[in-house]
Design an enzyme around this catalytic site. Structure first.
Site, PDB file in Angstrom:
ATOM      1  N   HIS A 459       0.710  -1.195   0.000  1.00  0.00           N
ATOM      2  CA  HIS A 459      -0.077  -0.079   0.039  1.00  0.00           C
ATOM      3  C   HIS A 459       0.799   1.168  -0.019  1.00  0.00           C
ATOM      4  O   HIS A 459       0.749   2.102   0.934  1.00  0.00           O
ATOM      5  CB  HIS A 459      -0.890  -0.005   1.180  1.00  0.00           C
ATOM      6  CG  HIS A 459      -1.858  -1.042   1.304  1.00  0.00           C
ATOM      7  ND1 HIS A 459      -2.525  -1.423   2.661  1.00  0.00           N
ATOM      8  CD2 HIS A 459      -2.408  -1.906   0.231  1.00  0.00           C
ATOM      9  CE1 HIS A 459      -3.278  -2.518   2.319  1.00  0.00           C
ATOM     10  NE2 HIS A 459      -3.371  -2.757   0.825  1.00  0.00           N
ATOM     11  N   PRO A 460       1.875   1.471  -0.942  1.00  0.00           N
ATOM     12  CA  PRO A 460       2.518   2.586  -0.837  1.00  0.00           C
ATOM     13  C   PRO A 460       1.679   3.980  -1.454  1.00  0.00           C
ATOM     14  O   PRO A 460       0.992   3.788  -2.175  1.00  0.00           O
ATOM     15  CB  PRO A 460       3.816   2.373  -2.016  1.00  0.00           C
ATOM     16  CG  PRO A 460       3.005   1.408  -2.822  1.00  0.00           C
ATOM     17  CD  PRO A 460       2.237   0.646  -2.170  1.00  0.00           C
TER      18      PRO A 460
END
Length: 534
Positions: A459-460
């Site tokens: 989930h960057p």
């Protein structure tokens, strides 16, 4: 010459291509570095792990992580039509109301929860029907899971025995509690943004999709983004944009492309002899992610997903669109506040009816059960920088997990919560033998366990964050500060990461961005006639 050039056919880019091309008077070009989403394993929900380190994966790794024994963390990202929506675990999760209200209060008008909820609803075709929180008739299939492995009700029962409340809709009035996830599926198949948005849009004469084409840089004429230079099989091509260039390449690649194009921290660019178009120190900074760590047990009961691909299960999948092959693996989960007085959950736990080991790269050796925890609102910040001026060089990614604030304490308490749940009577039959757990629940042993076992939750965000201060990259309309004709539309624009899986928020961001770009407002925009021209 095109009106709009969209760089990246991922979760955001596919939405933009569809929505912008609703206007028959504009020409839309989508440039994707990967290929078409033709692999069967993309569309079979349970098979997403088989896509890691293949041709449809950018196959990134972090810089050595100082709090993780200097390990490089594997960072898979979709390199295919649909991007990460073609290879994720399909959990439909929006985050918490507080996340979006925080964005608004940081100086981004129009981005509060009440502002963005209509865009979530516009995207949705939720099989549960329309409600205050959900929509029907949108492109994106949202469904209840069709697998429902026998370990999942046991996990939910055990969490309730540990004191958590039941929650049948994490995207409704409250996020706290334990329950089943809804998934981005339709009819037991993955509903990626390529399937839901892009493929229908590609039937329109004003949409062009170019695959296997890696963008090298944006061409500026003065301060205006005028064209894209890209390369395929050694051939360099240039595509011109009459109205706008839109970067939807993700939290790693969007800042990389900006810097390769001369937009970013001047000192970094000058050191690599890249001519500076705009000195924007915030490009590539503020990187956030949800670090993840799992505890794993084995069971003597042969009920895990280890043997999902039987002849009968293949028949169920092909003929009835049900059974274990429709599993998204993380079928159920929970949100929890590890300290009293918190205004929102700080940890999320996924339950999975399989042994999930070695960053998802090792086949399960036995039947088993896994719980993984992530911290939802980390204080730690990382960065994305350039390794060189060569566009084919992978960016330097530093997440800096557990290097700031309360992150290590929160994650440690999440580990203890999972061990407590695993010890409850409801789950005992599936947690017979510990396989990957901390040596004890002391701080020392839990911290050591995290250092050797933590990975990413994929989930960057936040490397081109939205705002009006000196560290922001885009404004509240997602225009890049200091230049013209250029926007960023993807997870990188989040001022701070949301409390939950990021795919649904990125789709809603793109839905809202399409209206901002087309300058549509009010009820007409929210009607969002998906097939206006038909």
């Amino acid at each position: 010459m095109y009106d709009y050039i969209i760089v990246g056919a991922g979760s955001a880019g596919c939405v933009l291509a569809s929505r912008l091309s609703e206007d028959p008077d504009v020409e839309v070009l989508v440039i994707e570095a990967g290929g078409p989403d033709t692999l069967d394993s993309i569309h079979m929900p349970v098979a997403f792990g088989s896509l890691f380190k293949t041709a449809v994966d950018w196959d990134y790794s972090s810089h050595p992580e100082p709090m993780c024994n200097g390990r490089r963390i594997f960072l898979p990202r979709g390199k295919v039509l649909g991007g990460c929506s073609s290879c994720n675990a399909q959990i439909y999760m929006r985050g918490n109301r507080a996340d979006y209200d925080e964005w608004r209060d940081l100086g981004n008008p129009g981005w509060g929860y009440d502002d963005i909820l209509p865009f979530f609803k516009r995207a949705e075709d939720n099989e549960r029907g329309a409600s205050e929180y959900h929509g029907v008739g949108g492109p994106l299939g949202v469904s209840d899971g069709r697998s429902r492995n026998v370990m999942m009700p046991a996990f939910i029962e055990a969490a309730r025995q540990a004191g958590l409340d039941a929650n049948d809709d994490f995207n409704g009035a409250s996020q706290d509690g334990v329950g089943y996830y809804q998934v981005t599926q339709r009819g037991g198949r993955r509903s990626s943004t390529a399937v839901a948005y892009l493929h229908p849009a590609m039937q329109r004469p004003n949409v062009t999709v170019e695959t296997h084409l890696q963008v090298q840089r944006i061409v500026f004429e003065g301060r205006r983004a005028a064209a894209i230079v890209a390369q395929r099989l050694g051939e360099t091509l240039e595509f011109r944009a009459e109205r706008e260039v839109i970067l939807s390449a993700g939290a790693y690649n969007s800042p990389q492309i900006l810097m390769l194009s001369g937009v970013g921290p001047a000192a970094t660019l000058q050191a690599l002899q890249i001519p500076v178009v705009e000195d924007l120190p915030g490009v590539g900074q503020n990187l956030q992610d949800h670090p993840l760590c799992g505890v794993v047990w084995t069971t003597s009961e042969p009920v895990s997903l280890l043997t999902a691909a039987t002849a009968e299960n293949l028949r169920l999948y092909a003929e009835e669109a049900t059974g274990p092959l429709t599993s998204n693996i993380a079928e159920a989960g929970l949100f929890h506040r590890t300290l009293s007085g918190m205004t929102a959950p700080d940890v999320q736990v996924h339950g999975a009816p399989v042994m999930y080991l070695d960053e998802g790269l090792t086949p399960p050796p036995d039947h088993g059960f896994t719980m993984v925890v992530c911290i939802l609102k980390p204080d730690s910040r990382g960065s994305v920088t350039l390794a060189s001026a060569d566009p084919t060089a992978k960016p330097v990614i530093r997440h800096n997990y557990f290097t700031a604030g309360d992150d290590l304490r929160s994650m440690s308490d999440g580990i203890r919560l999972m061990m407590e749940i695993g010890g409850q009577p409801g789950l005992a039959r599936f947690c017979e033998k510990a396989y990957q757990v901390p040596d004890s629940l002391s701080d020392q042993d839990v911290h050591a366990f995290l250092a050797r076992c933590v990975l990413t939750n994929y989930h960057p965000t936040s490397t081109c964050r939205m705002g009006s201060d000196g560290g922001a990259v885009v404004d509240a309309t997602l225009r890049v500060h200091g230049v013209e004709g250029l926007r960023v539309v993807d997870g990188s624009i989040m001022p701070s990461i949301v409390r939950g899986n990021t795919n649904a928020p990125i789709i809603a961001i793109a839905e809202k961005a399409a209206d901002l770009i087309r300058e549509r407002t009010g009820a007409t925009a929210l009607a969002g006639a998906y097939n206006e021209e038909r």
